[in-house]
Design an enzyme around this catalytic site. Structure first.
Site, PDB file in Angstrom:
ATOM      1  N   ASP A   9       0.469  -7.806   1.683  1.00 14.71           N
ATOM      2  CA  ASP A   9       0.733  -6.307   1.536  1.00 14.71           C
ATOM      3  C   ASP A   9       2.175  -6.554   1.534  1.00 14.71           C
ATOM      4  O   ASP A   9       2.534  -5.117   2.075  1.00 14.71           O
ATOM      5  CB  ASP A   9      -0.427  -5.764   3.129  1.00 14.71           C
ATOM      6  CG  ASP A   9       0.240  -3.761   2.759  1.00 14.71           C
ATOM      7  OD1 ASP A   9       0.262  -3.516   1.038  1.00 14.71           O
ATOM      8  OD2 ASP A   9       0.055  -3.480   4.109  1.00 14.71           O
ATOM      9  N   SER A  30       5.490   2.881   7.328  1.00 15.09           N
ATOM     10  CA  SER A  30       4.275   1.591   7.300  1.00 15.09           C
ATOM     11  C   SER A  30       5.490   0.505   6.378  1.00 15.09           C
ATOM     12  O   SER A  30       5.646   2.037   5.078  1.00 15.09           O
ATOM     13  CB  SER A  30       3.840   1.797   6.507  1.00 15.09           C
ATOM     14  OG  SER A  30       2.109   1.852   7.059  1.00 15.09           O
ATOM     15  N   HIS A  37       0.514  -0.906  -0.141  1.00 10.87           N
ATOM     16  CA  HIS A  37       0.215  -0.117   0.275  1.00 10.87           C
ATOM     17  C   HIS A  37       0.756   1.483   0.288  1.00 10.87           C
ATOM     18  O   HIS A  37      -0.217   2.324  -0.196  1.00 10.87           O
ATOM     19  CB  HIS A  37      -1.028   0.106   0.992  1.00 10.87           C
ATOM     20  CG  HIS A  37      -0.453  -0.027   1.998  1.00 10.87           C
ATOM     21  ND1 HIS A  37      -0.163  -0.873   2.955  1.00 10.87           N
ATOM     22  CD2 HIS A  37      -0.360   1.429   2.735  1.00 10.87           C
ATOM     23  CE1 HIS A  37       0.414  -0.130   4.394  1.00 10.87           C
ATOM     24  NE2 HIS A  37       0.263   1.580   4.125  1.00 10.87           N
ATOM     25  N   GLY A  68     -10.011 -24.986  -0.286  1.00  7.57           N
ATOM     26  CA  GLY A  68     -11.975 -24.773  -0.719  1.00  7.57           C
ATOM     27  C   GLY A  68     -12.684 -24.978  -0.080  1.00  7.57           C
ATOM     28  O   GLY A  68     -13.956 -26.106  -0.088  1.00  7.57           O
TER      29      GLY A  68
END
Length: 481
Positions: free
Chosen positions: A143, A216, A113, A272
């Protein structure tokens, strides 16, 4: 000099006396100076020439503009500028976050990000050199982004192991909070394996290290100076630090980095199944001594789980040798597994242990749309407070059900309402038995043991989930639907 300490003395005074008078000594606290001197130069500041459209950069979990009455509003406006303005420091770019060098030839790790939608990425080192970075790849699910600088003989960090971390252990972050480059903050590990709603495939490290906008993508160090995580998100009600910071474990980071470097994309194992936590009430219905494991609410048709024989109502207790304590433990374990690997799952099915082998496939990039619910009709509720009806052909098509199930048309006060059932839900199974139709459900309800909790499998929209339902001990009639 004598000091008298009353019961009403502030807590900090007690700490001062403790360190000054013996017991735990002040000089026993960790000294991070050598760590910062050695590895601080490998931490970089990342900025961009692209406007961030008015968002506060690097906030992570709550990346919203602050209200004007916030005590931080003037600070953000002064140093990061309004939309379309150039900040007062940071050169011609807007400071976005931090990163760190993992190799001397210029590979940089940061948050995805941080570099999202960036037109030009400028990486600044501690000796004030600036480089234009190339994005090798970015993975939104974890991320993590990998950048490359055209340089050599750069300082680099050493990679550690987050699996060896213990709660209470000291850690250190270096980054650029609010654009103040190479700021160091310290704290302890607050928890491990945190699962956040927006990040299913990352078992976050929670710390109380002060992390703020601009941190970050920066590294989280252990006391030996090795990177054990990447600072990614904060939980905040104000936009500033509130004692809850989350870092991506370095094992997850380096797995993603290696895939981005070698193939430009990230693949993850796929089982799944749709899962949920086992509550105290559900543990009782599934014959578990205490809540643990991941409860399978739905098996995706054609998935590896379906091929292996996994069924709705199974409780997954171990995956590939690792304990599954909560449902949040399973996605990172499956995601870290290699596509094409065969894994062993230990399950509990109807109170009996079972072991299955599953061949993992690649996690697909798809999802399900929420399905609408039909309008209720006026009729009489049964003993648990439900108004039910058989599904029409149109409703079956809407819910993608070829057979079975009954539709909840209304919920009145009673056990069903207390359990959380809603109009528009479809009951697929009752106490471990697939519901064929309305008449079958009446039989199952009538035969249920009073005062005993049973698990009811519900389809709500495209998702499925178990709900614990306690049968009333009143001898009420189970008919009248």
């Amino acid at each position: 000099m004598h000091v008298v300490l009353s019961f009403f003395a502030p807590a900090w005074l007690g700490l001062v006396l403790l360190f000054a008078g013996g017991g735990a000594r002040a000089d026993s606290l960790p000294d991070f100076t050598a760590l910062v001197e050695r590895f601080g130069p490998a931490v970089v500041n990342i900025s961009s020439s692209q406007n961030s459209h008015g968002e506060v950069p690097g906030l992570g979990a709550e990346n919203d503009m602050l209200p004007e009455d916030s005590p931080l509003y003037d600070f953000f406006r002064r140093y990061f500028g309004d939309e379309g303005e150039t900040p007062e420091f940071g050169g011609e770019g807007r400071s976005l976050g931090s990163g760190f060098l993992i190799s001397s030839d210029g590979y940089v790790v940061t948050n995805a990000h941080v570099v999202e939608m960036a037109e030009e990425i400028i990486v600044r080192t501690s000796d004030r050199r600036e480089f234009i970075a190339t994005v090798i790849g970015a993975d939104e699910r974890s991320d993590i982004a990998l950048l490359k600088l055209d340089a050599s003989d750069l300082p680099r960090v050493e990679i550690g192991q987050a699996t060896h971390l213990k709660v209470g252990e000291w850690v250190l972050a270096i980054g650029s909070p609010f654009g103040f480059e190479h700021s160091a903050t310290a704290g302890i590990v607050s928890a491990k394996g945190r699962s956040l709603p927006s990040e299913n495939y990352v078992p976050f490290i929670q710390t109380d290290v002060a992390i703020n906008p601009g941190n970050s993508g920066g590294p989280l160090f252990d006391l030996s100076g090795r990177v054990i995580g990447v600072n990614s998100q904060i939980y905040s009600r104000t936009g500033g630090f509130m004692g809850l910071s989350f870092a991506i474990p370095i094992e997850v980071v380096m797995d993603v980095v290696e895939q981005l470097r070698t193939q430009g994309r990230v693949t993850r194992g796929w089982l799944g199944v749709l899962i949920q936590d086992v509550t105290r009430e559900l543990a009782e219905t599934f014959a578990l001594p205490h809540p643990r494991g991941a409860l399978v609410a739905q098996v995706v048709p054609g998935s590896p789980a379906a091929a292996a024989g996994v069924q709705a109502g199974d409780v997954i207790l171990r995956f590939d040798g690792e304990d599954v304590v909560t449902s949040g433990d399973l996605p990172p374990l499956v995601g870290m597994a290699k596509v094409g690997d065969q894994a062993t799952m230990d399950l509990l099915r109807q109170g009996e242990p079972l072991s299955l082998e599953v061949l993992l496939a690649e996690l697909p990039e798809n999802g399900h749309d929420d399905l609408g619910a039909p309008l209720p009709e006026e009729t009489t509720a049964n003993a648990i407070g439900l108004v039910l009806a058989d599904l029409s052909a149109e409703q079956r098509e809407r819910f993608e059900l070829a057979e079975g199930g009954v539709l909840i048309e209304d919920v009145e006060s009673g056990p069903a309402a207390q359990a959380g059932l809603r109009p528009g839900d479809v009951i697929l199974a009752f106490d471990g038995v697939d519901v064929r139709d309305l008449a079958h459900f009446r039989e199952l309800l009538a035969a249920a043991e009073p005062a005993r909790p049973v698990a009811v499998l519900i389809q709500r929209g495209a998702g499925r989930m178990f709900y614990p339902l306690r049968i009333p001990d009143q001898g009420d009639s189970a008919t009248g639907d």
